[in-house]
Write an enzyme that holds these catalytic residues in place. Structure first.
Site, short mmCIF file in Angstrom:
data_model
loop_
_atom_site.label_atom_id
_atom_site.label_comp_id
_atom_site.label_asym_id
_atom_site.label_seq_id
_atom_site.Cartn_x
_atom_site.Cartn_y
_atom_site.Cartn_z
N ASN A 14 0.88 -1.17 0.00
CA ASN A 14 0.00 0.00 0.00
C ASN A 14 0.91 1.22 0.00
OD1 ASN A 14 -1.80 2.02 0.47
ND2 ASN A 14 -2.75 1.09 2.27
N ARG A 20 -2.63 -2.01 -3.48
CA ARG A 20 -3.85 -1.24 -3.26
C ARG A 20 -3.82 -0.03 -4.19
NH1 ARG A 20 -5.23 3.14 1.04
NH2 ARG A 20 -7.46 3.32 0.67
N HIS A 61 -13.28 2.67 0.13
CA HIS A 61 -13.26 1.63 1.18
C HIS A 61 -13.88 0.32 0.67
CE1 HIS A 61 -13.57 4.96 4.52
NE2 HIS A 61 -12.30 4.64 4.30
N ARG A 96 -13.23 15.47 7.88
CA ARG A 96 -14.06 15.80 6.70
C ARG A 96 -15.50 15.98 7.12
NH1 ARG A 96 -12.13 10.67 3.92
NH2 ARG A 96 -9.95 11.12 3.46
N GLU A 104 -8.14 -5.20 5.35
CA GLU A 104 -8.04 -4.89 3.92
C GLU A 104 -6.86 -5.60 3.27
OE1 GLU A 104 -8.82 -0.71 5.25
OE2 GLU A 104 -9.46 -0.47 3.18
#
Ligand code: AMP
Length: 407
Positions: A7, A93, A182, A243, A386
């Site tokens: 990643n 990823r 996601h 956010r 993940e």
């Protein structure tokens, strides 16, 4: 043989090494602050006797090429990977696959060019992911490499859910639509939930709530994603660490006109200074929960706003699915914050969503069912993974292309 998952971020490289046989984790590492004189690298691994060990290294890692070299050296030193020839494949990823990638794919020059073309949709993430891919392809050219996209799982969302009510040409010409993110986590936890309930995914309607520093919800109908809360970018939807999530877009015009804030100022405001941090000056849910418990009003407000938004999405997705069988909480907050789960499920009993408050306070690392015995809807806490999901999908693609070659 082994599978390596990479990643690659703009200044970091996260990696995990899995055994191909059973996808057990052999080593996990992180190289941070690449390009800085204070770069640091760490690797945790299990030695043959079963002891958990850690390697650490500091000093400047000037670029991703050096980072991959350092990762290889650390894996060799730990004895978990003596030669890249032991790798059956490398999974990468990739944040944005646009409308081009619905599934993971074996990487070649055409795939690299297509990811490159998608950079305008993810200007912060895709270049960093691509850098990792390019360096890794140079470093281990003979090893099959696979790209796994954060957006791919959401490509099944129907047009009426992914299109915004904007002039249609903006979709046609600029690709303005909801993509969602996601996806790897939503897909993984939905699969784990089906396993826990002992039913095939194709018989279940599931709402997955990935609640970390970034947060998103997904509505999954019989294994297929039909809606998700993040949009063209990860800014839309739930309240997040920094956010804002859903917002009246006219606020931007208002602020621009009244305060003279520039586009970049507004971008920073909504992505980095809003969400939980904007409400109570703190983005970390653990600290917020502690402060809320001590009676701090703004922390209580941040928690209430976060959970109210979540509850609205649970309601909306129950309607979108035509009824829900299972709700899944995951991510750092979803897995650990009992108060968040409690507040977001409170009052939903009429919809068949009945949380067992005492089961909700149990802490365990495995999948946990937290609904009452009578609850028609299952409520699950599922630790996400993940990297495991990327390794699994990488292996699947490699085995598929091997059998295609043989066939
Ligand atoms: P992630 O991005 O998935 O690593 O999640 C990060 C978020 O999870 C942060 O807001 C953390 O405060 C939150 N988190 C982690 N552990 C806990 C905990 N025990 N209680 C509440 N929030 C937690």
């Amino acid at each position: 043989m082994k599978i390596l998952v990479l990643n690659s971020g703009s200044s970091s490289l996260k990696f995990q090494l899995f055994s191909k046989k059973d996808l057990a984790v052999l080593a996990a590492g992180l190289i941070e602050q690449i390009g800085d004189e204070n770069s640091g690298a760490s690797l945790s691994y299990t030695d043959p006797s079963g002891s958990n060990l850690e390697l650490k290294q500091s000093g400047c890692v000037s670029d991703h090429r050096e980072a991959i070299q350092l990762m290889t050296e650390m894996l060799q030193k730990s004895g978990t990977l003596t030669d890249t020839g032991e790798l059956a494949g490398i999974g990468h990823r990739v944040v944005h696959g646009g409308e081009t990638f619905h599934l993971p794919i074996r990487i070649d020059a055409t795939v690299i060019a297509a990811i490159d073309e998608l950079i305008p949709l993810a200007p912060l993430h895709n270049p960093a992911n691509l850098l990792g891919i390019r360096v890794s392809m140079e470093h281990a050219a003979h090893i099959p490499q696979v790209a796994v996209f954060d957006t791919a799982f959401h490509q099944s969302i129907p047009e009426h859910a992914y299109l915004y009510a904007l002039p249609h040409r903006l979709y046609k010409e600029q690709k303005v639509r909801r993509y969602g993110f996601h996806g790897t986590s939503h897909a993984y936890v939905a699969g784990q939930a089906a396993k826990q309930l002992g039913k095939p995914l194709t018989e279940l309607n599931i709402i997955t709530l990935h609640l970390g520093n970034g947060a998103s919800a997904a509505a999954i109908s019989r294994g297929s994603c039909i809606d998700t809360s993040m949009g063209m970018t990860p800014l839309e939807g739930l309240v997040m660490g920094t956010r804002c999530g859903d917002l009246d877009p006219a606020i931007l015009f208002y602020l621009g006109r009244e305060t003279g804030m520039s586009m970049d100022d507004l971008d920073t405001l909504l992505n980095k200074e809003s969400g939980l941090k904007g409400i109570c000056d703190e983005s970390d849910m653990r600290s917020i929960s502690e402060a809320a418990e001590k009676g701090e009003k703004r922390a209580q407000l941040a928690l209430a706003i976060f959970c109210y938004r979540l509850k609205k999405y649970i309601g909306a997705y129950t309607a979108a699915l035509g009824g829900v069988d299972c709700i899944v909480f995951t991510g750092g907050i979803g897995e650990n914050s009992a108060i968040t789960r409690k507040l977001s499920c409170e009052g939903l009993e009429q919809m068949g969503i009945c949380l067992d408050v005492s089961r909700n306070s149990i802490r365990q690392e495995e999948v946990l069912e937290i609904q009452t015995a009578e609850s028609p809807v299952s409520i699950l806490v599922v630790p996400t993974d993940e990297e495991y999901e990327i390794a699994r999908q990488t292996l699947q693609i490699i085995e598929q292309s091997d059998s295609d070659e043989q066939g």
